[in-house]
Design a protein around this motif. Structure first.
Motif, PDB file in Angstrom:
ATOM      1  N   TRP A  19       0.841  -1.198   0.000  1.00  0.00           N
ATOM      2  CA  TRP A  19       0.000   0.000   0.000  1.00  0.00           C
ATOM      3  C   TRP A  19       0.876   1.248   0.000  1.00  0.00           C
ATOM      4  N   ARG A  20       0.510   2.212  -0.859  1.00  0.00           N
ATOM      5  CA  ARG A  20       1.265   3.471  -0.946  1.00  0.00           C
ATOM      6  C   ARG A  20       0.303   4.654  -0.984  1.00  0.00           C
ATOM      7  N   TRP A  21      -0.458   4.817   0.088  1.00  0.00           N
ATOM      8  CA  TRP A  21      -1.406   5.927   0.163  1.00  0.00           C
ATOM      9  C   TRP A  21      -0.704   7.276   0.164  1.00  0.00           C
ATOM     10  N   ASN A  22       0.557   7.321   0.573  1.00  0.00           N
ATOM     11  CA  ASN A  22       1.276   8.591   0.616  1.00  0.00           C
ATOM     12  C   ASN A  22       1.489   9.182  -0.770  1.00  0.00           C
ATOM     13  N   ARG A  23       1.318   8.369  -1.815  1.00  0.00           N
ATOM     14  CA  ARG A  23       1.517   8.871  -3.178  1.00  0.00           C
ATOM     15  C   ARG A  23       0.209   9.284  -3.844  1.00  0.00           C
ATOM     16  N   THR A  24      -0.915   9.094  -3.171  1.00  0.00           N
ATOM     17  CA  THR A  24      -2.203   9.412  -3.791  1.00  0.00           C
ATOM     18  C   THR A  24      -2.497  10.906  -3.931  1.00  0.00           C
ATOM     19  N   PRO A  25      -1.928  11.804  -3.082  1.00  0.00           N
ATOM     20  CA  PRO A  25      -2.250  13.234  -3.269  1.00  0.00           C
ATOM     21  C   PRO A  25      -1.929  13.773  -4.651  1.00  0.00           C
ATOM     22  N   ILE A  26      -0.935  13.191  -5.338  1.00  0.00           N
ATOM     23  CA  ILE A  26      -0.584  13.708  -6.672  1.00  0.00           C
ATOM     24  C   ILE A  26      -1.693  13.467  -7.681  1.00  0.00           C
ATOM     25  N   TYR A  27      -2.639  12.571  -7.393  1.00  0.00           N
ATOM     26  CA  TYR A  27      -3.762  12.356  -8.298  1.00  0.00           C
ATOM     27  C   TYR A  27      -4.768  13.511  -8.236  1.00  0.00           C
ATOM     28  N   PHE A  28      -4.655  14.336  -7.186  1.00  0.00           N
ATOM     29  CA  PHE A  28      -5.566  15.465  -7.025  1.00  0.00           C
ATOM     30  C   PHE A  28      -4.881  16.796  -7.360  1.00  0.00           C
ATOM     31  N   ALA A  29      -3.650  16.980  -6.913  1.00  0.00           N
ATOM     32  CA  ALA A  29      -2.893  18.194  -7.230  1.00  0.00           C
ATOM     33  C   ALA A  29      -1.419  17.913  -6.987  1.00  0.00           C
ATOM     34  N   TYR A  30      -0.565  18.583  -7.768  1.00  0.00           N
ATOM     35  CA  TYR A  30       0.877  18.385  -7.607  1.00  0.00           C
ATOM     36  C   TYR A  30       1.620  19.643  -8.046  1.00  0.00           C
ATOM     37  N   HIS A  31       2.835  19.774  -7.548  1.00  0.00           N
ATOM     38  CA  HIS A  31       3.698  20.904  -7.862  1.00  0.00           C
ATOM     39  C   HIS A  31       4.543  20.529  -9.072  1.00  0.00           C
ATOM     40  N   ASP A  32       4.281  21.169 -10.191  1.00  0.00           N
ATOM     41  CA  ASP A  32       4.991  20.802 -11.416  1.00  0.00           C
ATOM     42  C   ASP A  32       6.123  21.785 -11.692  1.00  0.00           C
ATOM     43  N   ASP A  33       7.228  21.263 -12.230  1.00  0.00           N
ATOM     44  CA  ASP A  33       8.358  22.108 -12.634  1.00  0.00           C
ATOM     45  C   ASP A  33       8.089  22.646 -14.039  1.00  0.00           C
ATOM     46  N   TRP A  54       1.304  24.864  -9.283  1.00  0.00           N
ATOM     47  CA  TRP A  54       0.337  23.837  -8.902  1.00  0.00           C
ATOM     48  C   TRP A  54      -0.542  23.482 -10.090  1.00  0.00           C
ATOM     49  N   LYS A  55      -0.697  22.181 -10.307  1.00  0.00           N
ATOM     50  CA  LYS A  55      -1.540  21.693 -11.400  1.00  0.00           C
ATOM     51  C   LYS A  55      -2.524  20.657 -10.872  1.00  0.00           C
ATOM     52  N   ALA A  56      -3.647  20.582 -11.543  1.00  0.00           N
ATOM     53  CA  ALA A  56      -4.658  19.595 -11.154  1.00  0.00           C
ATOM     54  C   ALA A  56      -4.183  18.201 -11.534  1.00  0.00           C
ATOM     55  N   GLY A  57      -4.435  17.235 -10.646  1.00  0.00           N
ATOM     56  CA  GLY A  57      -4.063  15.859 -10.919  1.00  0.00           C
ATOM     57  C   GLY A  57      -5.035  15.179 -11.868  1.00  0.00           C
ATOM     58  N   LEU A  58      -4.706  13.939 -12.222  1.00  0.00           N
ATOM     59  CA  LEU A  58      -5.521  13.203 -13.194  1.00  0.00           C
ATOM     60  C   LEU A  58      -6.959  13.023 -12.707  1.00  0.00           C
ATOM     61  N   LEU A  59      -7.144  12.698 -11.437  1.00  0.00           N
ATOM     62  CA  LEU A  59      -8.493  12.445 -10.939  1.00  0.00           C
ATOM     63  C   LEU A  59      -9.321  13.722 -10.910  1.00  0.00           C
ATOM     64  N   VAL A  60      -8.710  14.846 -10.615  1.00  0.00           N
ATOM     65  CA  VAL A  60      -9.443  16.116 -10.615  1.00  0.00           C
ATOM     66  C   VAL A  60      -9.844  16.489 -12.042  1.00  0.00           C
ATOM     67  N   ALA A  99      -3.850   6.728 -14.463  1.00  0.00           N
ATOM     68  CA  ALA A  99      -3.065   6.805 -13.224  1.00  0.00           C
ATOM     69  C   ALA A  99      -2.541   5.434 -12.822  1.00  0.00           C
ATOM     70  N   VAL A 100      -3.357   4.400 -12.968  1.00  0.00           N
ATOM     71  CA  VAL A 100      -2.922   3.037 -12.634  1.00  0.00           C
ATOM     72  C   VAL A 100      -1.798   2.604 -13.563  1.00  0.00           C
ATOM     73  N   THR A 101      -1.932   2.918 -14.840  1.00  0.00           N
ATOM     74  CA  THR A 101      -0.895   2.550 -15.804  1.00  0.00           C
ATOM     75  C   THR A 101       0.438   3.221 -15.474  1.00  0.00           C
ATOM     76  N   ALA A 102       0.373   4.474 -15.020  1.00  0.00           N
ATOM     77  CA  ALA A 102       1.603   5.218 -14.754  1.00  0.00           C
ATOM     78  C   ALA A 102       2.242   4.843 -13.427  1.00  0.00           C
ATOM     79  N   THR A 103       1.442   4.487 -12.418  1.00  0.00           N
ATOM     80  CA  THR A 103       1.981   4.290 -11.077  1.00  0.00           C
ATOM     81  C   THR A 103       1.882   2.864 -10.558  1.00  0.00           C
TER      82      THR A 103
END
Length: 336
Positions: free
Chosen positions: A45-59, A120-126, A297-301
């Protein structure tokens, strides 16, 4: 306190608390078995990585598209405009002032970084959730319009209108939604877009063919709901309205449809909830709705459990919110 006294005071049936505890125990047992199954297959289980599906800091890197020299740097508020001048061309680039990586007079080449910052960018699920909401809202509005018109045609004395409605309803309800989506996009969409291209118009995006397929599908079921609701109103009310000098349209608008709406609201809500879930099929025509975004998201992670659990919860939030809103409308209409 005895069960009879407790039932009389609280209004709850005898043994209510006992059955609540049994329900909670059943839920805990199910969750425990589910967790045990994931451990048995050694799922990490890797719940700590799920926030990026909602929003993430992009370079974000602003790069030059030409070879040349930084001829000027102008400041506009918190932004800077960098002008790069080449041999026969020039280009302007805009970026936050603090992100600047070059200075005036500096030589740059194609692909060199002029500015670099985080955004900040919206994640895939958003993104998928937003598209699902747009598709569902537009399809619902169009489906209601189509359904009301078709429902009125179904009870019309005009045989052409009545038979047209019957053919439409039976054709739509008698074929799978996925087939209808494919026909709308690959058959009708190809014909329409080719005609538009031939006459110099822009092509219609896949989004609108998805909306059309869902709206027509929902409209067929709404049509039957509307027909049943209208026919449930006693015919004497229509006759009374006509005896008062109302036209057929006026009697429908002011007398029949307001009463029918109270009766058809629950099945309409069920149809619209189904429409939200049916929008998950639009991924087959490359519309990035919520389910397709989750698959990406599943395919990528490679985190199917976390992503699909979140997917189910997001659909639950949408449908539960709509259900609660409809219940609120029912209570208001019952007291009005």
């Amino acid at each position: 306190m005895s069960d009879e006294n407790s039932q009389r005071i609280t209004g709850r049936p005898a043994g209510y608390n006992k059955w609540v505890m049994i329900f909670c125990l059943g839920v805990l047992i199910f969750l425990g078995l589910f967790y045990y199954a994931t451990q048995a297959i050694k799922y990490n289980w890797r719940w700590n990585r799920t926030p990026i599906y909602f929003a993430y800091h992009d370079d974000i890197n602003v790069t030059s598209n030409i070879d040349g020299e930084v001829s000027s740097i102008r400041t506009e508020g918190n932004q800077v405009i960098v002008t790069v001048t080449g041999v026969d061309e020039s280009a302007d680039y805009k970026a936050p002032a603090k992100s600047l990586r070059v200075s005036e007079g500096e030589s740059v080449y194609y692909g060199d970084t002029l500015a670099s910052y985080k955004k900040w960018k919206a994640g895939l699920l958003v993104i998928g959730l937003w598209i699902t909401l747009k598709v569902s809202v537009v399809s619902t509005i169009l489906g209601v319009i189509i359904g009301i018109i078709s429902g009125l045609m179904r009870i019309s004395d005009n045989p052409a209108l009545r038979w047209t409605s019957i053919v439409y309803v039976e054709l739509i309800r008698g074929s799978p939604l996925m087939v209808q989506i494919l026909i709308w996009y690959f058959v009708l969409g190809t014909l329409i877009n080719d005609l538009l291209y031939a006459y110099g118009f822009g092509q219609i995006p896949a989004f609108w063919y998805g909306v059309a397929s869902l709206a027509c599908f929902a409209g067929a079921y709404v049509s039957e709901i509307v027909r049943a609701g209208i026919q449930s109103i006693h015919r004497g009310q229509t006759e009374a309205a006509r005896s008062l000098g109302m036209t057929y349209a006026q009697s429908m608008r002011y007398i029949i449809l307001p009463q029918a709406l109270r009766r058809i609201l629950p099945p309409l809500a069920g149809q619209f909830i189904s429409l939200i879930k049916d929008s998950s099929l639009l991924g087959i025509i490359a519309i990035r709705e919520l389910t397709k975004a989750a698959r990406e998201a599943v395919t990528a992670t490679l985190q199917p459990f976390e992503v699909y659990i979140l997917l189910g919860l997001l659909y639950l939030v949408l449908t539960f919110t709509l259900s609660m809103y409809v219940q609120h409308l029912e209570r208001r209409m019952a007291t009005s």
